[in-house]
Write a protein that holds these residues in place. Sequence first.
Motif, mmCIF file in Angstrom:
data_model
loop_
_atom_site.group_PDB
_atom_site.id
_atom_site.type_symbol
_atom_site.label_atom_id
_atom_site.label_comp_id
_atom_site.label_asym_id
_atom_site.label_seq_id
_atom_site.Cartn_x
_atom_site.Cartn_y
_atom_site.Cartn_z
ATOM 1 N N ASP A 80 0.846 -1.206 0.000
ATOM 2 C CA ASP A 80 0.000 0.000 0.000
ATOM 3 C C ASP A 80 0.878 1.252 0.000
ATOM 4 O O ASP A 80 0.599 2.220 -0.717
ATOM 5 N N LEU A 81 1.934 1.226 0.799
ATOM 6 C CA LEU A 81 2.832 2.372 0.894
ATOM 7 C C LEU A 81 3.515 2.627 -0.445
ATOM 8 O O LEU A 81 3.617 3.773 -0.892
ATOM 9 N N TYR A 82 3.954 1.545 -1.124
ATOM 10 C CA TYR A 82 4.596 1.676 -2.440
ATOM 11 C C TYR A 82 3.630 2.235 -3.478
ATOM 12 O O TYR A 82 4.056 2.862 -4.444
ATOM 13 N N GLN A 83 2.350 2.015 -3.311
ATOM 14 C CA GLN A 83 1.378 2.559 -4.257
ATOM 15 C C GLN A 83 1.194 4.060 -4.053
ATOM 16 O O GLN A 83 0.802 4.769 -4.973
ATOM 17 N N PHE A 84 1.510 4.519 -2.859
ATOM 18 C CA PHE A 84 1.353 5.943 -2.573
ATOM 19 C C PHE A 84 2.672 6.702 -2.704
ATOM 20 O O PHE A 84 2.718 7.789 -3.259
ATOM 21 N N LEU A 85 3.747 6.135 -2.169
ATOM 22 C CA LEU A 85 5.068 6.755 -2.250
ATOM 23 C C LEU A 85 5.933 5.950 -3.208
ATOM 24 O O LEU A 85 5.918 4.724 -3.173
ATOM 25 N N SER A 86 6.699 6.632 -4.015
ATOM 26 C CA SER A 86 7.566 5.914 -4.949
ATOM 27 C C SER A 86 8.663 5.172 -4.183
ATOM 28 O O SER A 86 9.092 5.592 -3.107
ATOM 29 N N LYS A 87 9.105 4.072 -4.759
ATOM 30 C CA LYS A 87 10.205 3.323 -4.159
ATOM 31 C C LYS A 87 11.458 4.188 -4.112
ATOM 32 O O LYS A 87 12.256 4.090 -3.186
ATOM 33 N N ARG A 88 11.621 5.049 -5.099
ATOM 34 C CA ARG A 88 12.771 5.970 -5.136
ATOM 35 C C ARG A 88 12.750 6.887 -3.915
ATOM 36 O O ARG A 88 13.767 7.091 -3.268
ATOM 37 N N LEU A 89 11.580 7.436 -3.586
ATOM 38 C CA LEU A 89 11.463 8.320 -2.424
ATOM 39 C C LEU A 89 11.760 7.554 -1.136
ATOM 40 O O LEU A 89 12.495 8.032 -0.275
ATOM 41 N N ILE A 90 11.224 6.349 -1.020
ATOM 42 C CA ILE A 90 11.475 5.544 0.175
ATOM 43 C C ILE A 90 12.957 5.224 0.290
ATOM 44 O O ILE A 90 13.543 5.321 1.369
ATOM 45 N N ALA A 91 13.587 4.865 -0.835
ATOM 46 C CA ALA A 91 15.029 4.587 -0.824
ATOM 47 C C ALA A 91 15.810 5.808 -0.354
ATOM 48 O O ALA A 91 16.746 5.693 0.441
ATOM 49 N N ASN A 92 15.441 6.977 -0.831
ATOM 50 C CA ASN A 92 16.120 8.208 -0.413
ATOM 51 C C ASN A 92 15.940 8.467 1.080
ATOM 52 O O ASN A 92 16.880 8.892 1.751
ATOM 53 N N VAL A 93 14.754 8.213 1.590
ATOM 54 C CA VAL A 93 14.473 8.436 3.009
ATOM 55 C C VAL A 93 15.363 7.557 3.880
ATOM 56 O O VAL A 93 15.857 7.991 4.914
ATOM 57 N N ILE A 94 15.568 6.310 3.459
ATOM 58 C CA ILE A 94 16.368 5.398 4.286
ATOM 59 C C ILE A 94 17.832 5.333 3.857
ATOM 60 O O ILE A 94 18.599 4.555 4.410
ATOM 61 N N GLY A 95 18.220 6.180 2.894
ATOM 62 C CA GLY A 95 19.626 6.305 2.528
ATOM 63 C C GLY A 95 20.177 5.175 1.683
ATOM 64 O O GLY A 95 21.359 4.851 1.785
ATOM 65 N N LEU A 96 19.332 4.588 0.832
ATOM 66 C CA LEU A 96 19.783 3.509 -0.039
ATOM 67 C C LEU A 96 19.789 3.958 -1.493
ATOM 68 O O LEU A 96 19.078 4.889 -1.873
ATOM 69 N N ASN A 97 20.571 3.273 -2.308
ATOM 70 C CA ASN A 97 20.605 3.533 -3.740
ATOM 71 C C ASN A 97 19.232 3.194 -4.319
ATOM 72 O O ASN A 97 18.778 2.051 -4.188
ATOM 73 N N PRO A 98 18.560 4.152 -4.943
ATOM 74 C CA PRO A 98 17.207 3.905 -5.452
ATOM 75 C C PRO A 98 17.121 2.771 -6.467
ATOM 76 O O PRO A 98 16.137 2.033 -6.485
ATOM 77 N N ASN A 99 18.136 2.597 -7.297
ATOM 78 C CA ASN A 99 18.074 1.542 -8.316
ATOM 79 C C ASN A 99 18.168 0.158 -7.701
ATOM 80 O O ASN A 99 17.362 -0.716 -8.009
ATOM 81 N N SER A 100 19.126 -0.057 -6.832
ATOM 82 C CA SER A 100 19.245 -1.380 -6.224
ATOM 83 C C SER A 100 18.088 -1.643 -5.270
ATOM 84 O O SER A 100 17.632 -2.774 -5.132
ATOM 85 N N PHE A 101 17.573 -0.602 -4.643
ATOM 86 C CA PHE A 101 16.412 -0.759 -3.767
ATOM 87 C C PHE A 101 15.212 -1.242 -4.572
ATOM 88 O O PHE A 101 14.560 -2.213 -4.205
ATOM 89 N N SER A 102 14.930 -0.576 -5.675
ATOM 90 C CA SER A 102 13.767 -0.928 -6.492
ATOM 91 C C SER A 102 13.902 -2.305 -7.109
ATOM 92 O O SER A 102 12.924 -3.025 -7.253
ATOM 93 N N ASN A 103 15.110 -2.680 -7.488
ATOM 94 C CA ASN A 103 15.311 -3.951 -8.177
ATOM 95 C C ASN A 103 15.328 -5.154 -7.246
ATOM 96 O O ASN A 103 15.056 -6.263 -7.671
ATOM 97 N N ARG A 104 15.683 -4.980 -5.990
ATOM 98 C CA ARG A 104 15.830 -6.144 -5.127
ATOM 99 C C ARG A 104 15.208 -5.972 -3.743
ATOM 100 O O ARG A 104 14.299 -6.677 -3.362
ATOM 101 N N LYS A 105 15.704 -5.019 -3.008
ATOM 102 C CA LYS A 105 15.344 -4.911 -1.595
ATOM 103 C C LYS A 105 13.862 -4.615 -1.384
ATOM 104 O O LYS A 105 13.266 -5.111 -0.435
ATOM 105 N N ALA A 106 13.270 -3.838 -2.251
ATOM 106 C CA ALA A 106 11.864 -3.456 -2.084
ATOM 107 C C ALA A 106 10.950 -4.671 -2.032
ATOM 108 O O ALA A 106 9.887 -4.631 -1.423
ATOM 109 N N ARG A 107 11.357 -5.771 -2.664
ATOM 110 C CA ARG A 107 10.526 -6.986 -2.679
ATOM 111 C C ARG A 107 10.883 -7.961 -1.574
ATOM 112 O O ARG A 107 10.150 -8.891 -1.309
ATOM 113 N N ARG A 108 11.998 -7.792 -0.931
ATOM 114 C CA ARG A 108 12.455 -8.730 0.098
ATOM 115 C C ARG A 108 12.351 -8.039 1.455
ATOM 116 O O ARG A 108 13.343 -7.631 2.043
ATOM 117 N N LEU A 109 11.138 -7.938 1.942
ATOM 118 C CA LEU A 109 10.864 -7.145 3.137
ATOM 119 C C LEU A 109 11.586 -7.658 4.366
ATOM 120 O O LEU A 109 11.947 -6.874 5.241
#
Length: 98
Positions: free
Chosen positions: A26-55
């Motif tokens: 639900d959060l990903y539908q409202f906030l972009s994964k790029r924004l979430i990655a920036n908030v937690i200090g991670l590389n947006p590309n690697s976050f979106s490609n891998r970490k975002a799905r492995r909670l």
Amino acid sequence: MEDINVEKLRFAKTLILEGKIRTVTDLYQFLSKRLIANVIGLNPNSFSNRKARRLGDFKLSELILLADGLNLPLESVVILFYNSINHDDHESFSIHPV
């Protein structure tokens, strides 16, 4: 952080507190994964490609940063992740030996 992002984070906080955002999906539908990655200090590309799905691979420090970015108690963010992880679906988390 851009004003629009601050407003999105504030609105996401409101939706979480109202129970309209109940899972990380639900959060990903409202906030972009790029924004979430920036908030937690991670590389947006690697976050979106891998970490975002492995909670289950999120670190406590990342949950704390997300809670701070959303201006929420850590408990609220942990509940989002708890609601999101299907405990029978081992694709969503991994167990690492101690």
